[in-house]
Enzyme design. Structure first.
Site, PDB file in Angstrom:
ATOM      1  N   ASP A  71      -7.376   3.810  -1.363  1.00 37.03           N
ATOM      2  CA  ASP A  71      -5.974   4.155  -1.169  1.00 37.03           C
ATOM      3  C   ASP A  71      -5.715   5.646  -1.365  1.00 37.03           C
ATOM      4  OD1 ASP A  71      -4.991   1.721  -0.456  1.00 37.03           O
ATOM      5  OD2 ASP A  71      -4.302   1.162  -2.455  1.00 37.03           O
ATOM      6  N   LYS A  92      -1.830   4.956   2.322  1.00 40.34           N
ATOM      7  CA  LYS A  92      -0.479   5.019   2.873  1.00 40.34           C
ATOM      8  C   LYS A  92       0.358   5.990   2.050  1.00 40.34           C
ATOM      9  CE  LYS A  92      -0.529   0.126   4.270  1.00 40.34           C
ATOM     10  NZ  LYS A  92      -1.863  -0.189   3.730  1.00 40.34           N
ATOM     11  N   MET A 205       7.588   3.351  -6.517  1.00 36.40           N
ATOM     12  CA  MET A 205       7.778   3.827  -5.137  1.00 36.40           C
ATOM     13  C   MET A 205       9.257   3.953  -4.759  1.00 36.40           C
ATOM     14  SD  MET A 205       4.820   1.423  -3.423  1.00 36.40           S
ATOM     15  CE  MET A 205       5.428  -0.051  -4.257  1.00 36.40           C
TER      16      MET A 205
END
Length: 286
Positions: A71, A92, A205
């Site tokens: 990641d 991402k 997030m």
């Protein structure tokens, strides 16, 4: 055979496998069988990037990998633990995906069917906002062996790194982990579930949605005086902490401009930050 050498290994592993200040990390029978057949996928939690926060099991599995699919937030130090594995970036960022989730799922299956040991290396813990459940569904559905190895999720790492206890008998009797975005990348606006005074809420997030988040909580009835903190680059040398209240944190962030990745903590436990960090803060001011 993979091994760790450490001046404290004898203290923590006082048994026959410790020789000359070292303990061996044997490859398990289950792992060896998977490699001989069709391979296996390991979903491995890498924590927040500090190699010292890896579990021993995660470390062992990383060393055994033929391929590491990693990641965005996995640190270079952790990737460097295995110098021979093929490394594939599948990370991402906000609205910037190197590969779709569907394609990642397919890649794991394809590589394992080639007889390889795959480590799907994730920041934090695979099963806490890590899409580990979705990936395991696909892998197992394809008839491929899959195992998840726990990592220290960001909420736990940040609590210990900045001395904000997530629970405290005087302040919080429950904890909620909340994502800033839903599956369709729409903001999570389920504010009614976050209004209790005796709980700590950790937002993952959600930094880019801070204006909507604070206004939504205030409009839903959350007190503007509720302590609120933003912590960027958790457990790393460039870690930054911003402490305010629900009513002031947006203005403070407008000035401070803490970057992503960041975690936000809301609740009365945040009020302990200055007290529990007083010795460090005093030393830093000298």
């Amino acid at each position: 055979m993979p091994s760790i050498s450490s001046p404290v290994s004898v203290e923590f592993f006082p048994h026959d496998t410790v020789k000359e200040n070292r303990f061996d990390l044997p490859i398990t029978t289950k792992h060896a069988k998977a490699v001989q057949n069709q391979g296996k996928v390991y979903l491995v939690g890498a924590g927040t990037g500090d190699p010292e926060l890896l579990t021993i099991k995660a470390y062992k599995t990383i060393l055994q990998a033929d391929v590491i699919c990693y990641d965005n937030l996995v640190s270079d130090e952790i990737l460097a633990l295995n110098t021979t594995a093929e490394k594939i970036y599948v990370g991402k960022k906000c609205h910037k995906h190197s590969m779709s989730q569907q394609n990642i799922n397919g890649l794991l299956v394809t590589l394992a069917q080639q007889g390889k040991t795959i480590v799907r290396l994730k920041s934090g813990d695979p099963f806490i906002f890590g899409r580990g459940g979705e990936e395991m569904q696909t892998v197992i559905g394809a008839g491929v062996a899959c195992e998840s190895i726990a990592g220290i999720t960001t909420a736990l790492a940040v609590a210990n790194s900045v001395n904000i206890p997530l629970t405290h008998r005087d302040y919080a009797q429950s904890v909620k982990f909340v994502t800033g975005f839903l599956k369709a990348d729409t903001p999570n606006e389920q504010y009614a579930e976050l209004l209790a005074d005796n709980q700590t809420v950790i937002f993952y997030m959600g930094l880019n949605t801070l204006p909507n988040l604070t206004q939504g909580l205030l409009q839903a009835g959350k007190s503007a005086d509720t302590p609120f903190a933003i912590i960027a680059n958790v457990s790393r040398p460039n870690e930054q902490v911003l402490v305010g209240t629900l009513g002031t944190i947006q203005a403070l962030q407008n000035d401070a401009k803490l970057p992503s990745p960041a975690v936000m903590i809301m609740g009365d436990v945040v009020s302990l930050y200055h007290q529990l960090n007083a010795p460090t803060l005093t030393y830093a001011a000298l």
